[in-house]
Design an enzyme around this catalytic site. Structure first.
Site, short mmCIF file in Angstrom:
data_model
loop_
_atom_site.label_atom_id
_atom_site.label_comp_id
_atom_site.label_asym_id
_atom_site.label_seq_id
_atom_site.Cartn_x
_atom_site.Cartn_y
_atom_site.Cartn_z
N CYS A 278 13.83 56.59 -41.03
CA CYS A 278 14.05 57.88 -41.72
C CYS A 278 12.85 58.14 -42.39
O CYS A 278 11.82 57.55 -42.29
CB CYS A 278 15.23 58.01 -42.63
SG CYS A 278 14.91 56.90 -44.26
N THR B 274 2.66 72.63 -67.16
CA THR B 274 1.50 73.38 -66.87
C THR B 274 1.28 73.73 -65.18
O THR B 274 1.45 72.53 -64.56
CB THR B 274 0.08 72.68 -67.47
OG1 THR B 274 0.27 72.71 -68.73
CG2 THR B 274 -1.01 73.70 -67.35
N HIS C 39 2.67 71.43 -48.15
CA HIS C 39 2.08 70.75 -47.28
C HIS C 39 2.77 70.65 -45.90
O HIS C 39 1.93 70.07 -44.85
CB HIS C 39 2.08 69.07 -47.80
CG HIS C 39 3.25 68.67 -47.78
ND1 HIS C 39 3.48 67.61 -46.75
CD2 HIS C 39 4.48 68.64 -48.64
CE1 HIS C 39 4.96 66.91 -47.21
NE2 HIS C 39 5.27 67.43 -48.22
N SER D 192 7.90 74.29 -49.04
CA SER D 192 6.94 73.38 -49.45
C SER D 192 5.55 73.62 -49.19
O SER D 192 5.00 74.22 -47.81
CB SER D 192 7.24 71.87 -48.64
OG SER D 192 6.30 70.90 -49.05
N THR E 270 11.32 68.95 -52.68
CA THR E 270 12.59 68.31 -53.21
C THR E 270 12.78 68.79 -54.64
O THR E 270 13.87 68.83 -54.93
CB THR E 270 11.97 66.71 -53.26
OG1 THR E 270 11.52 66.40 -52.00
CG2 THR E 270 13.11 65.75 -53.77
#
Ligand code: PLP
Length: 367
Positions: free
Chosen positions: A313, A231, A195, A193, A71
């Site tokens: 959703c 970081t 995951h 992404s 995102t």
């Protein structure tokens, strides 16, 4: 009892090798990768190894920027629209994930004209609609590789070529395709992404074609190539890198396995109708419906399977799926749809057990 996990589009389990790769960076090797001393340099080296591992699955003429999620990567990428001077239009497919769709709509508040491009009944982009909306005003076109709800694969090469002909940039949300399918080389910006590829949550990446200007989204110390401050976590980077490496090594084996699971599932759910294209589809996603079914009830009846309802959703808001609505499905058809997602760690027995439990509950409900 642990449920059979068939929700691999929502997230994937962490690969054991990924866990092992992350551990040292959570224990003894705690250095800040931006510190100049030996502990810092060791951590920085791990981050760079991970960057190479991710880059190996992406086009050559660009760079990888680590972010906290896909995102964030998408939000960062869409900032490129601001650099296109007189161009103030953004066009994205109506069935995009909220990360793209809602961000594109937010740009309306920033003086941009955002268009949502319609799809056909199979969920595939109507290329003539894209052609009609492109102009010398278009700054950015966004299209996903694999849809997270229905698994259909969009024609990225054609979309990118059309966007480029109009002088626009092309962003591809590759979250559901990265590590599973070959990534098309045409887009200018590609988001992924951790995951969704058996890697950790809390890390994503943006691939940026050389020469593309990108305004920072997060300001501060400029740690990540001056564009993304904060970081970096060497553990998360190492995890994403190892996950990408395993995907590269196992891409064909994973696909063969997932196709076998999907084939078995299709035969066991023969009474259901598939939502979305049957041909242009990633096999690990099966979105199906059965007329008359109340999926909210089905989900509470079937506790032994972790799967997803088409009616809610991804945010769990309970809003009807904008993806299924874009295909032209009626509200009752949307309420009777479920999504099954197969992954590397599922077995044929998982699919058989899930089909048994879901079909049994559906029969009871419909009888
Ligand atoms: N894009 C697609 C297609 C997705 O499926 C998801 C996650 O569900 C995202 C973007 C957002 O990814 P992340 O959870 O890393 O922000």
């Amino acid at each position: 009892m642990t449920p059979v996990y068939l929700d691999n589009q929502a997230t994937t389990p962490l690969a054991p090798e990924v866990f092992d790769a992350m551990l040292p960076w959570l224990k003894d090797n705690f250095g800040n990768p931006h510190s100049p001393h030996v502990l810092g340099r060791k951590a920085a080296a791990a981050v760079e190894v991970a960057r190479e591992q991710v880059a190996a699955l992406l086009p050559e003429n660009g760079r990888v920027i680590f972010t906290g999620s896909a995102t964030e990567a998408i939000n960062l990428a869409m900032g490129a629209a601001r650099t296109r001077q007189a161009r103030n239009r953004i066009a994205v497919i109506d069935t995009e994930h909220a990360a793209v769709r809602d961000t594109a709509l937010w740009y309306r508040t920033q003086g941009f004209e955002t268009r949502l491009l319609p799809v056909d009944a199979d969920g595939l982009i109507l290329l003539e609609e894209l052609e009609a909306c492109l102009s010398e005003k278009t700054a950015l076109v966004g299209a996903m590789l694999v849809n997270n709800e229905i698994g259909v694969i969009q024609p990225i090469e054609q979309i990118a070529e059309m966007a480029h002909r109009a002088g626009a940039l092309m962003l591809c949300d590759a979250v559901q395709g990265f590590g599973r399918l070959a990534i098309p080389p045409q887009p200018d910006l590609i988001a992924l992404s951790g995951h969704k590829i058996y890697g950790p949550k809390g890390i994503g990446a943006l691939w940026v074609r050389d020469g593309i200007e990108l305004p920072p989204l997060i300001h501060g110390g400029g740690q990540e190539q001056g564009i993304r401050s904060g970081t970096l976590s060497p553990a998360l980077c190492a995890g994403l890198g190892r996950a990408a490496k395993i995907c590269a090594e196992r891409m064909q084996a994973d696909m063969t396995h997932i196709e076998a699971l999907a084939e078995r599932a299709r035969s066991l759910f023969g009474d259901w109708t598939v939502n979305g294209s049957l041909e242009q589809r990633y096999a690990g996603n099966l979105n199906i419906r059965r007329d008359g079914l109340d999926v909210a009830r089905l989900m509470s009846d079937v506790r032994g399977v972790a799967f997803s309802a088409g009616s809610a959703c991804a945010s769990g808001s309970g809003r009807p799926s904008h993806v299924l609505a874009a295909l032209g499905l009626e509200p009752l058809q949307i309420k009777s749809s479920i999504r099954l997602g197969f992954g590397r760690y599922n077995s044929l027995e998982d699919v058989e057990q899930a089909a048994h439990l879901i079909n049994q509950a559906a029969e009871t409900q419909l009888s």
